[in-house]
Design an enzyme around this catalytic site. Structure first.
Site, PDB file in Angstrom:
ATOM      1  N   SER A 128       0.858  -1.190   0.000  1.00 28.78           N
ATOM      2  CA  SER A 128       0.000   0.000   0.000  1.00 28.78           C
ATOM      3  C   SER A 128       0.889   1.234   0.000  1.00 28.78           C
ATOM      4  CB  SER A 128      -0.896  -0.003   1.246  1.00 28.78           C
ATOM      5  OG  SER A 128      -1.520   1.255   1.437  1.00 28.78           O
ATOM      6  N   TYR A 141      -1.992  -1.003  10.552  1.00 25.93           N
ATOM      7  CA  TYR A 141      -2.046  -1.225   9.101  1.00 25.93           C
ATOM      8  C   TYR A 141      -0.769  -0.732   8.421  1.00 25.93           C
ATOM      9  CZ  TYR A 141      -3.710  -1.027   4.275  1.00 25.93           C
ATOM     10  OH  TYR A 141      -3.834  -1.193   2.927  1.00 25.93           O
ATOM     11  N   LYS A 145       2.165  -2.847   6.289  1.00 24.30           N
ATOM     12  CA  LYS A 145       2.484  -2.543   4.894  1.00 24.30           C
ATOM     13  C   LYS A 145       3.947  -2.137   4.720  1.00 24.30           C
ATOM     14  CE  LYS A 145      -1.485  -3.724   3.474  1.00 24.30           C
ATOM     15  NZ  LYS A 145      -1.613  -5.036   2.796  1.00 24.30           N
TER      16      LYS A 145
END
Length: 258
Positions: A128, A141, A145
């Site tokens: 991402s 998150y 990533k």
């Protein structure tokens, strides 16, 4: 060879690399064929994974589709077969190592070891933009990533050191995608992406052996700014983007913004 001589030899290599990169800007990149290639797609029951499966199916790849959602992955497989591809669907929870190995035995004996023996394949890491640019209120998150990007870079370097130039690697790094993972995302300078656009960019990157696939591509500019701007100026750039979203785990029913 001493360090001074190695540094002298490094200079023409750097110059050649820049010239090659400049020339490639004006030469169409040759796209490889994936017809008949065995393609394993995880998370194929929805979102980017599903649309990516359709893209490969339209190019007559042989598909192995994994997802935790039985109905979703079978629906994807049915559409891939309608497009003329061979597709096999498996219910797999990729958080459980036993299920991964069990499914692998049904589809292929091994993944990377088999690629290494044949010096052929392509490994795609789905990361991402959050793996390069930190976002407030998404610590877990973003951390995962950043780890995915690190995995891609380390694996790429290791394959190069082993001389496995036939195994290509790519890392997909999009901004927010409209898959329902984050509710009501918005950005002032960029649009929330649709899965179809991301899948198209991903396939283009795979076919042309791009190492890092940014969607949108001008994210590269932001990465350069992050390296050259002072901390205070960089904070102003982040604020200018006005990234907002809600319904993040632990922050329900409130709007969060950078």
């Amino acid at each position: 060879m001493n360090l001074f001589m190695e540094l002298l030899l490094l200079l023409p290599i750097i110059i050649y690399a820049y010239i090659e990169a400049f020339v490639k800007l004006f030469i169409p990149v040759k796209r490889k064929s994936v017809s008949g290639e065995l393609v394993l797609i995880t998370g194929a029951g929805h979102g980017i994974g599903r649309v990516t499966a359709y893209e490969f199916a339209s190019r007559q790849s042989r598909l192995v589709l994994w997802d935790i959602n039985k109905h979703g992955v079978e629906e994807t497989a049915a559409e891939c077969r309608r497009l003329g591809a061979t597709a096999h669907a498996f219910v797999v929870d990729c958080s459980k190592k036993e299920e991964i190995y069990s499914a692998a035995e049904k589809t292929a004996k091994a993944f990377l070891p088999a690629m290494m023996n044949n010096n052929h394949g392509h490994i795609v890491t789905v990361a991402s933009a959050a793996g390069h640019l930190a976002t407030s209120f998404m610590v877990t998150y973003s951390s995962s990533k950043f780890a995915a990007v690190g995995f891609h870079k380390a694996l790429t370097q290791e394959l190069s050191a082993l001389g496995k130039d036939g195994i290509k690697t790519s890392c997909l790094c999009p901004v927010f995608v409209n898959t329902g993972f984050v509710n009501n995302p918005s950005m002032r300078l960029m649009k929330v992406l649709e899965p179809e656009k991301v899948a198209n960019k991903l396939l283009e990157g795979i076919l042309t052996n791009q190492k890092m696939i940014f969607v949108p591509s001008f994210l590269k500019i932001h990465l350069i700014l992050e390296k050259i701007l002072p901390e205070y100026a960089l904070a102003a750039v982040y604020k200018l983007q006005n990234i907002q979203f809600d319904a993040v785990v632990g922050y329900r029913n409130r709007v969060l913004s950078d």
